[in-house]
Design an enzyme around this catalytic site. Structure first.
Site, short mmCIF file in Angstrom:
data_model
loop_
_atom_site.label_atom_id
_atom_site.label_comp_id
_atom_site.label_asym_id
_atom_site.label_seq_id
_atom_site.Cartn_x
_atom_site.Cartn_y
_atom_site.Cartn_z
CG HIS A 100 23.82 15.60 22.15
ND1 HIS A 100 23.02 14.86 21.30
CD2 HIS A 100 24.93 14.85 22.31
CE1 HIS A 100 23.63 13.74 20.97
NE2 HIS A 100 24.80 13.71 21.56
CE1 TYR A 133 23.04 10.18 19.52
CE2 TYR A 133 22.07 8.58 21.02
CZ TYR A 133 23.07 9.48 20.72
OH TYR A 133 24.09 9.68 21.60
#
Length: 283
Positions: free
Chosen positions: A113, A54
């Site tokens: 992730h 991010y």
């Protein structure tokens, strides 16, 4: 179920507590992440969900530091990116995330992730997490977007002596992407299930069932979706860059959906609005 509040928590297998609602910062631009995260913390959130991918870890950590809230009261998550799914690369990612979080001392939860990197890469990345957890700089570890076969692979590795425990499994989960098979696997092992994109990226707000329930309970469709997630026992991770919606997403503890209405939200669809590595047969 016992009454919940924004301050309620679930117990992780690691022994730590995770707040029942998190503030997501996926696609939140770095230049406003600190401001929005501070607003969330001021509103009462005590759980921030970020990721290396991010590119806003520094801003999240800075907001936590500036909030003035005792560090032990805030739960902060980040994730190992798919570009770093190997032992050495995961170690690099962990050190980078710890450096970005230097002002807040430690990271509460680090997830893999997604199940990229092949078997060797996945298991190597897990080994890096286990080693980092032993230092105390990371408190809990887990996975995101892992399919059943990936979970079985990891469980076999753990049982073979690799160590570690899956504390959290994070997935896109909502009434149009319920992932009941994965949820069943996780809950049987006391793994806390986190639900990202619990508001379906606002693509389903006009669905008749949501409109009907919003009217019935005098709530917004978003609040109905978050309440569904909470009553399922999940930890929803709503995101917003709008002050009013950040507040609105916390106002979900003063009503209960009936069992009939919960059942009516079982759509039987599998329609994710994000990526879906858990069902990618190539991984």
């Amino acid at each position: 179920m016992a009454p919940l509040s924004l301050q309620s928590t679930h117990k992780l297998v690691s022994g730590y507590e995770i707040p029942v609602v998190g503030f997501g910062v996926y696609q939140t631009p770095p230049d406003i992440t600190e401001k929005m995260t501070l607003k969330a913390l001021e509103t009462g959130y005590r759980h921030v969900d970020s990721a290396k991918h991010y590119a806003n870890e520094v801003e999240c950590a800075e907001a936590i530091r500036k909030s003035g809230i005792d560090r032990s009261k805030i739960f902060y998550t980040t994730k190992i990116p798919i570009t770093h799914m190997s032992y050495e690369k995961a170690k690099e990612a962990i050190e980078a995330s710890l450096a970005d979080a230097a002002g807040i001392s430690y990271i509460d939860l680090v997830l893999l992730h997604a199940p990229y990197g092949g078997k060797e890469g996945r298991l190597g990345a897990w080994r890096a997490l286990v080693e980092a957890q032993k230092t105390g700089k990371i408190r809990s570890i887990g996975v995101s977007n892992y399919g059943i076969h990936h979970l079985n692979e990891l469980e076999e590795y753990i049982d073979s002596g690799a160590g570690g425990q899956i504390s959290v499994g994070q997935y896109e989960i909502h009434p149009w992407c319920a992932r009941e098979d994965i949820v069943d696997w996780l809950t049987k092992r006391n793994v806390v299930v986190e639900a990202y994109s619990p508001l379906v990226r606002a693509t389903r707000m006009k669905e008749p069932i949501l409109q009907s329930l919003a009217k019935k309970y005098n709530k917004t469709p978003a609040q109905i979706l978050l309440r569904w997630s909470l009553q399922k026992g999940y930890v929803p991770l709503p995101k917003s860059v709008t002050d009013s919606r950040i507040i609105e997403n916390t106002q979900v503890f003063d009503f209960d959906l009936s069992q009939e209405d919960m059942d009516n939200l079982n759509t039987g669809e599998h329609s994710p609005v994000c990526w879906d590595p858990a069902r990618d047969s190539r991984l």
